[in-house]
Design an enzyme around this catalytic site. Sequence first.
Site, mmCIF file in Angstrom:
data_model
loop_
_atom_site.group_PDB
_atom_site.id
_atom_site.type_symbol
_atom_site.label_atom_id
_atom_site.label_comp_id
_atom_site.label_asym_id
_atom_site.label_seq_id
_atom_site.Cartn_x
_atom_site.Cartn_y
_atom_site.Cartn_z
ATOM 1 N N GLY A 66 64.284 76.711 62.372
ATOM 2 C CA GLY A 66 64.071 77.079 60.981
ATOM 3 C C GLY A 66 63.162 78.276 60.808
ATOM 4 O O GLY A 66 62.898 79.025 61.749
ATOM 5 N N SER A 67 62.671 78.424 59.588
ATOM 6 C CA SER A 67 61.754 79.520 59.292
ATOM 7 C C SER A 67 60.484 78.939 58.670
ATOM 8 O O SER A 67 60.474 77.795 58.203
ATOM 9 C CB SER A 67 62.403 80.524 58.339
ATOM 10 O OG SER A 67 62.699 79.884 57.126
ATOM 11 N N ASP B 253 57.834 84.982 56.589
ATOM 12 C CA ASP B 253 56.941 85.553 55.572
ATOM 13 C C ASP B 253 55.527 85.081 55.914
ATOM 14 O O ASP B 253 55.357 84.272 56.837
ATOM 15 C CB ASP B 253 57.346 85.080 54.160
ATOM 16 C CG ASP B 253 57.387 83.562 54.056
ATOM 17 O OD1 ASP B 253 58.366 82.961 54.544
ATOM 18 O OD2 ASP B 253 56.441 82.958 53.526
ATOM 19 N N ARG C 11 79.390 66.890 51.531
ATOM 20 C CA ARG C 11 78.404 67.665 50.756
ATOM 21 C C ARG C 11 78.206 69.086 51.293
ATOM 22 O O ARG C 11 77.136 69.681 51.089
ATOM 23 C CB ARG C 11 77.036 66.961 50.723
ATOM 24 C CG ARG C 11 77.028 65.735 49.853
ATOM 25 C CD ARG C 11 75.692 65.032 49.928
ATOM 26 N NE ARG C 11 75.755 63.834 49.128
ATOM 27 C CZ ARG C 11 75.109 63.670 47.982
ATOM 28 N NH1 ARG C 11 74.341 64.621 47.496
ATOM 29 N NH2 ARG C 11 75.213 62.547 47.306
ATOM 30 N N GLY D 149 68.349 74.687 58.593
ATOM 31 C CA GLY D 149 68.407 74.122 57.248
ATOM 32 C C GLY D 149 69.733 74.407 56.572
ATOM 33 O O GLY D 149 70.334 73.531 55.937
ATOM 34 N N ARG E 128 65.038 90.282 61.070
ATOM 35 C CA ARG E 128 65.347 88.865 60.793
ATOM 36 C C ARG E 128 66.434 88.385 61.761
ATOM 37 O O ARG E 128 66.337 87.321 62.350
ATOM 38 C CB ARG E 128 65.832 88.734 59.345
ATOM 39 C CG ARG E 128 65.917 87.310 58.832
ATOM 40 C CD ARG E 128 66.394 87.306 57.394
ATOM 41 N NE ARG E 128 65.419 87.872 56.491
ATOM 42 C CZ ARG E 128 64.485 87.169 55.857
ATOM 43 N NH1 ARG E 128 64.408 85.877 56.035
ATOM 44 N NH2 ARG E 128 63.630 87.749 55.064
ATOM 45 N N ARG F 26 74.487 78.583 58.251
ATOM 46 C CA ARG F 26 73.868 79.062 59.493
ATOM 47 C C ARG F 26 74.371 78.209 60.670
ATOM 48 O O ARG F 26 74.566 78.718 61.770
ATOM 49 C CB ARG F 26 72.353 78.973 59.371
ATOM 50 C CG ARG F 26 71.665 79.631 60.506
ATOM 51 C CD ARG F 26 70.396 80.309 60.089
ATOM 52 N NE ARG F 26 70.631 81.696 59.754
ATOM 53 C CZ ARG F 26 69.664 82.610 59.678
ATOM 54 N NH1 ARG F 26 68.432 82.263 59.914
ATOM 55 N NH2 ARG F 26 69.938 83.861 59.377
ATOM 56 N N ARG G 293 65.143 71.286 65.588
ATOM 57 C CA ARG G 293 65.262 72.030 64.321
ATOM 58 C C ARG G 293 65.003 73.497 64.599
ATOM 59 O O ARG G 293 64.041 73.843 65.311
ATOM 60 C CB ARG G 293 64.254 71.473 63.308
ATOM 61 C CG ARG G 293 63.901 72.426 62.194
ATOM 62 C CD ARG G 293 63.240 71.756 61.008
ATOM 63 N NE ARG G 293 62.311 72.612 60.304
ATOM 64 C CZ ARG G 293 62.650 73.643 59.516
ATOM 65 N NH1 ARG G 293 63.915 73.963 59.338
ATOM 66 N NH2 ARG G 293 61.723 74.366 58.918
#
Length: 235
Positions: free
Chosen positions: A90-91, A205, A44, A21, A218, A25, A88
Site C-alpha cells: 500500500g501507500s 505523501d 463488489r 487497497g 510513483r 491495482r 499488503r
Amino acid sequence: MATPHNSAEKGDFAKTVLMPGDPLRAKFIAENFLTDVKCVNEVRGMLGFTGKYEGKEVSVMGHGMGIPSIGIYTYELFNFYDVDNIIRVGSAGGMQDDVNVRDIIFAMGAHTDSNYGFQFGLPGTFCPTATYDILEKAVNIAREKGVRYHVGNVLASDAFYKKNCDEADRYRNLGCLAVEMETVALYMNAAEAKKNALTILTVSDHLYKTEELSAIERQNSFTDMMEIALKTAIK
Ligand code: ADE
C-alpha cells in the site's frame, strides 16, 4: 464455499495473497507481473486473481480502504480459504524527518486509533506485529535491491480527514514512521488465525514536508515495492 464478499471456491487462492487497497491495482499486478492468470473474485468489484510468479502460484486481491474493509477480506482469506500469508502492498503518509516520499516502509507493528481490537475483549491494548520470518525475507530483498527503506511502526488510522487533532504529532513524537489505514486489522486477524502477515508501504505523501511524487516516481516506487513483495511471496 463462497462468502457474502467473495465468490471464489476453496482452492482458488494461493497460499500467499498480495493485497493492494485498489482492486484495479490488483488487476494491474496480475496482468503485468503474473502469468497463467485466472480471475477468482469479482464480488463488489473487489477483484481477485491467482497466477504464477517465476513459476510459483501467487494470488493478488484488492482489500479496499480502511480497517473494516481489510478486516473482512483478510479474515475470510485466512479462515475460510486456507490462505497462510498475506502481504499488503500500500501507500502511506510519512511522519518522520528521515522518511522521504518514495521510501519503502516495512510495518513492524501497527498503532491504531481504531477500536477494531475491542472484539478480543482484552483488558488493555493489543500490540499487533508483522510475522518476523516474512519481514526478514522482505527486508533482505530490499537491502539487496539497494532501495531506501525503513522498518518500524506505523499508525493505522480510521480517519483520513481529521478534525481538531494533533494526533499525528503525538505518534510522531513516539517514533511512528507513517500513517496508513489498514495494517492493524491485517495483523490482528493474522494473530488470531495463527497465520502470517506483512505490510509493505511506499511513502506517497508526507505530513510534515511538502514533497510530492511525480507520476513516474510513483510508478517506479510501486514497481520496487511489488518486486520486493513478489520475491518475498515465493521465497
Ligand atoms: N495513505 C497514503 N497517505 C496517507 C495519509 N496521509 N493518511 C492516511 N493514509 C494514507
